[in-house]
Design a protein around this motif. Structure first.
Motif, PDB file in Angstrom:
ATOM      1  N   LEU A 140       0.147  20.869  -2.061  1.00  0.00           N
ATOM      2  CA  LEU A 140      -0.813  19.755  -2.685  1.00  0.00           C
ATOM      3  C   LEU A 140      -1.547  19.952  -4.341  1.00  0.00           C
ATOM      4  N   SER A 141      -0.630  19.386  -4.663  1.00  0.00           N
ATOM      5  CA  SER A 141      -0.718  19.208  -6.221  1.00  0.00           C
ATOM      6  C   SER A 141      -0.922  17.304  -6.942  1.00  0.00           C
ATOM      7  N   PRO A 142      -2.059  17.588  -7.994  1.00  0.00           N
ATOM      8  CA  PRO A 142      -2.064  16.755  -8.895  1.00  0.00           C
ATOM      9  C   PRO A 142      -1.169  15.569  -9.281  1.00  0.00           C
ATOM     10  N   GLN A 143       0.088  15.740  -8.546  1.00  0.00           N
ATOM     11  CA  GLN A 143       1.261  15.124  -8.749  1.00  0.00           C
ATOM     12  C   GLN A 143       1.090  13.563  -7.638  1.00  0.00           C
ATOM     13  N   LEU A 144       0.901  14.469  -6.277  1.00  0.00           N
ATOM     14  CA  LEU A 144       1.406  14.374  -5.505  1.00  0.00           C
ATOM     15  C   LEU A 144      -0.550  12.844  -5.055  1.00  0.00           C
ATOM     16  N   ARG A 145      -1.089  13.896  -5.403  1.00  0.00           N
ATOM     17  CA  ARG A 145      -2.620  13.130  -5.105  1.00  0.00           C
ATOM     18  C   ARG A 145      -2.935  11.575  -5.326  1.00  0.00           C
ATOM     19  N   GLU A 146      -1.578  11.357  -7.105  1.00  0.00           N
ATOM     20  CA  GLU A 146      -1.577  10.474  -7.307  1.00  0.00           C
ATOM     21  C   GLU A 146      -0.756   9.268  -6.320  1.00  0.00           C
ATOM     22  N   LEU A 147      -0.239   9.482  -5.653  1.00  0.00           N
ATOM     23  CA  LEU A 147       0.500   8.439  -4.923  1.00  0.00           C
ATOM     24  C   LEU A 147      -0.535   7.787  -4.578  1.00  0.00           C
ATOM     25  N   VAL A 148      -1.410   8.008  -3.882  1.00  0.00           N
ATOM     26  CA  VAL A 148      -2.575   7.360  -2.996  1.00  0.00           C
ATOM     27  C   VAL A 148      -3.718   6.019  -4.066  1.00  0.00           C
TER      28      VAL A 148
ATOM     29  N   GLY B  44      -0.944   2.200   2.897  1.00  0.00           N
ATOM     30  CA  GLY B  44      -1.172   2.973   2.250  1.00  0.00           C
ATOM     31  C   GLY B  44      -0.844   4.366   2.324  1.00  0.00           C
ATOM     32  N   ILE B  45      -0.854   4.999   0.928  1.00  0.00           N
ATOM     33  CA  ILE B  45      -0.613   6.722   1.549  1.00  0.00           C
ATOM     34  C   ILE B  45      -1.172   7.562   1.421  1.00  0.00           C
ATOM     35  N   ARG B  46      -1.114   8.788   2.726  1.00  0.00           N
ATOM     36  CA  ARG B  46      -2.085   9.433   3.039  1.00  0.00           C
ATOM     37  C   ARG B  46      -1.320  11.169   2.574  1.00  0.00           C
ATOM     38  N   VAL B  47      -1.572  12.278   1.895  1.00  0.00           N
ATOM     39  CA  VAL B  47      -1.869  13.270   1.884  1.00  0.00           C
ATOM     40  C   VAL B  47      -2.453  14.418   1.667  1.00  0.00           C
ATOM     41  N   GLY B  48      -1.708  15.500   2.485  1.00  0.00           N
ATOM     42  CA  GLY B  48      -2.775  16.660   2.465  1.00  0.00           C
ATOM     43  C   GLY B  48      -2.141  18.515   2.969  1.00  0.00           C
ATOM     44  N   GLN B  49      -2.256  19.352   2.553  1.00  0.00           N
ATOM     45  CA  GLN B  49      -1.939  20.916   2.768  1.00  0.00           C
ATOM     46  C   GLN B  49      -2.012  21.117   4.714  1.00  0.00           C
ATOM     47  N   ASN B  50      -1.171  19.667   5.589  1.00  0.00           N
ATOM     48  CA  ASN B  50      -0.544  20.483   6.518  1.00  0.00           C
ATOM     49  C   ASN B  50      -0.592  22.052   7.154  1.00  0.00           C
TER      50      ASN B  50
ATOM     51  N   VAL C 278       2.019  10.521   5.357  1.00  0.00           N
ATOM     52  CA  VAL C 278       1.407   9.753   6.056  1.00  0.00           C
ATOM     53  C   VAL C 278       1.632   8.508   4.918  1.00  0.00           C
ATOM     54  N   VAL C 279       2.793   7.584   5.478  1.00  0.00           N
ATOM     55  CA  VAL C 279       3.011   6.353   4.944  1.00  0.00           C
ATOM     56  C   VAL C 279       2.008   5.482   5.999  1.00  0.00           C
ATOM     57  N   ASP C 280       1.325   4.477   5.461  1.00  0.00           N
ATOM     58  CA  ASP C 280       0.513   3.763   6.576  1.00  0.00           C
ATOM     59  C   ASP C 280       1.454   2.578   6.238  1.00  0.00           C
ATOM     60  N   LEU C 281       1.911   1.847   7.079  1.00  0.00           N
ATOM     61  CA  LEU C 281       2.940   0.359   6.831  1.00  0.00           C
ATOM     62  C   LEU C 281       1.937  -0.705   7.551  1.00  0.00           C
ATOM     63  N   LYS C 282       2.677  -1.970   7.039  1.00  0.00           N
ATOM     64  CA  LYS C 282       1.708  -3.224   7.138  1.00  0.00           C
ATOM     65  C   LYS C 282       2.627  -3.822   7.983  1.00  0.00           C
ATOM     66  N   ARG C 283       3.488  -3.144   8.656  1.00  0.00           N
ATOM     67  CA  ARG C 283       4.536  -4.254   9.925  1.00  0.00           C
ATOM     68  C   ARG C 283       5.713  -3.243   9.988  1.00  0.00           C
TER      69      ARG C 283
END
Length: 500
Positions: free
Chosen positions: A91-99, A111-117, A125-130
């Motif tokens: 997990l890097s600062p660049q990936l955290r920027e996506l949120v 919305g978008i969630r990122v984490g060290q799985n 994880v990309v949460d979608l509206k439809r």
């Protein structure tokens, strides 16, 4: 017989002691190299940039890295979300920027969630509206980009190009809004010399469709039965039966002065977009931004214009900053049954002294010049930079890229190009005094007169400055509008109802 004397080293004990530490040092250094190597392999590629491109048609998430990324994805339908495990990274600062990059107005991403799985595995994880049909694919380095991992999030129900025309009519009727204000003073109604302007407004089949969908028009207006197009057919039109046309058979030459009972649609194609910036000027001006502004200005003028008493409407193949493949641009124009297709670009060359506007049409027999061939090859590479998922490319789009254009279409395109070139030449310098021809993929609709306009050389510092000017953009839009009007004055659209 002399006894055998064992061979002894000529080195002193002190010398031997000096050699042993050197060997230990080498072994320690080798272990360190191996240890670092394992860490480097575990770390894998580094994320250098993240980007999100929202649009009604689809939203794109791009992860750019300095090495190829290995990813596994799975999709959950309820609630709709896409999960992607990216291996070999932390997990890097660049990936955290996506949120924070997800906008509230994104039509697809909630919305978008990122984490060290897991160690060396990042889950995104990309949460979608439809409900959606996501595509996840990789792109090899090209142009200024490194490796790219791309998530294209298409809605489960594809956006119909006709929807944008309908939405525009609902938001801005001919009687209200900025277009109407402009129409009061600058609307150019194309009529043939000696013909009388129609006394009443022509029926608008698209308006009737809106009435059936939302009941916004006069209830007394006759309903027009509509059928849906065949599934998967981007060009199929179902449609409205032809309305009676009062056209005397003995005087066909004055067709433009009579009502054609149809909506006149001009497809405007702002080049590049999204991951593909197009050419960039010395001061950093991006082609994709300039041509989109010119297209918006031209749309206002088209929507405030009538041809033979019938309303005109502009349809944009992209109306925001996102990538549209070349074949899809053609497909969209065919879906709305456009009468004309005008692709808008800004040229560039290695020599900053190159200047002037140009107009291009398709050629079936080779380019008209080496410069035209070079430019066509450059523009046809837009899909590589923009990021086309070749594996998922629709079969209809592939067919659109096949050169099926007819001689009649090319001849009409040359006529359109000539009048546009004449109008542009009245307000700007021309690079070539005639319409050039080459194998532009975006001009290959077999049934639509199509041209590509290079508005200026953005690589020329002076012309780049003009392209950035709002006044110059307005002048370009005015010149293009005059050219379109002149074309229809000499080449009236066919008298058929617009199928929607």
């Amino acid at each position: 017989m002399k006894p055998t004397v064992p061979h002894l080293s000529t080195e002193s004990p002190a010398s031997n002691r000096a050699v042993l530490p050197s060997r230990r040092t080498l072994l320690q250094a080798g272990s360190l190299v191996l240890l670092l190597g394992r860490q480097q392999i575990a770390r894998g590629a580094s994320i250098v940039a993240v980007r999100i491109w929202p649009a009604p048609e689809y939203s794109r998430v791009t992860l750019e890295s300095d090495g190829q990324l290995k990813a596994r994805q799975f999709f959950v339908t309820t609630p709709p979300r896409l999960a992607v495990d990216i291996e070999g990274i932390d997990l890097s600062p660049q990936l955290r920027e996506l949120v924070a990059k997800v906008g509230r107005d994104d039509p697809n991403i909630a919305g978008i969630r990122v984490g060290q799985n897991a160690p060396n595995v990042v889950r995104l994880v990309v949460d979608l509206k439809r409900a959606a049909k996501p595509q996840v694919f990789s792109l090899a380095p090209v142009a200024a980009y490194g490796h790219r991992l791309v998530f294209d999030l298409y809605p489960e129900v594809p956006v119909d190009p006709l929807d944008s025309l309908i939405a525009e009519r609902l938001q801005l009727s001919p009687e209200t809004g900025p277009a109407a204000e402009r129409a009061a003073t600058t609307t150019a109604t194309a009529t043939a010399p000696g013909s009388d302007a129609p006394a009443a407004a022509a029926p608008d089949p698209l308006g009737e469709l809106i009435a059936r969908a939302g009941g916004t028009r006069d209830a007394a207006a006759p309903a027009i039965p509509l059928a849906l197009p065949a599934a998967g057919d981007p060009v199929a039109a179902a449609g409205a039966p032809a309305l009676p046309s009062k056209r005397p058979a003995e005087a066909p030459a004055l067709a433009l002065g009579r009502k054609t009972d149809r909506l006149i649609i001009v497809a405007l194609d702002p080049g590049h977009g999204g991951e593909d910036p197009g050419a960039t000027g010395p001061a950093g001006t991006r082609e994709k931004d300039v041509v989109l502004k010119v297209a918006h200005l031209l749309r206002e003028r088209i929507n405030a214009t009538t041809v033979g008493g019938n309303p005109m409407r502009a349809y944009l193949t992209r109306d925001a900053d996102y990538f549209v493949p070349l074949g899809v641009r053609v497909q969209k124009a065919q879906r709305v049954q456009a009468d004309l297709f005008v692709s808008i670009h800004a040229d560039a060359f290695t020599n900053p002294d190159a200047r002037g506007a140009s107009v291009f049409a398709l050629s079936q027999s080779g380019a008209s010049s080496s410069a035209a061939r070079w430019l066509a090859n450059k523009e046809n590479q837009a899909d590589l930079v923009g990021g086309l998922n070749v594996r998922a490319q629709d079969q209809h789009v592939r067919r659109a890229l096949i050169d099926m254009s007819t001689t009649a279409q090319i001849n009409d395109s040359l006529k359109l190009g000539s009048v546009l070139l004449g109008e542009i030449g009245g307000m700007a310098k021309l690079h070539k005094p005639r319409v050039e021809q080459a194998g532009f993929a975006v001009l290959k609709a077999p049934d639509i007169p199509s041209v590509l306009v290079e508005t200026a050389f953005i690589s020329n510092p002076e012309e780049e400055k003009r392209l950035r000017s709002s006044a110059y953009q307005e002048q370009l839009a005015d010149a293009l509008m005059r050219g379109i009007t002149r074309y229809f004055a000499k080449n009236p659209p066919l008298a058929r109802s617009r199928s929607v």
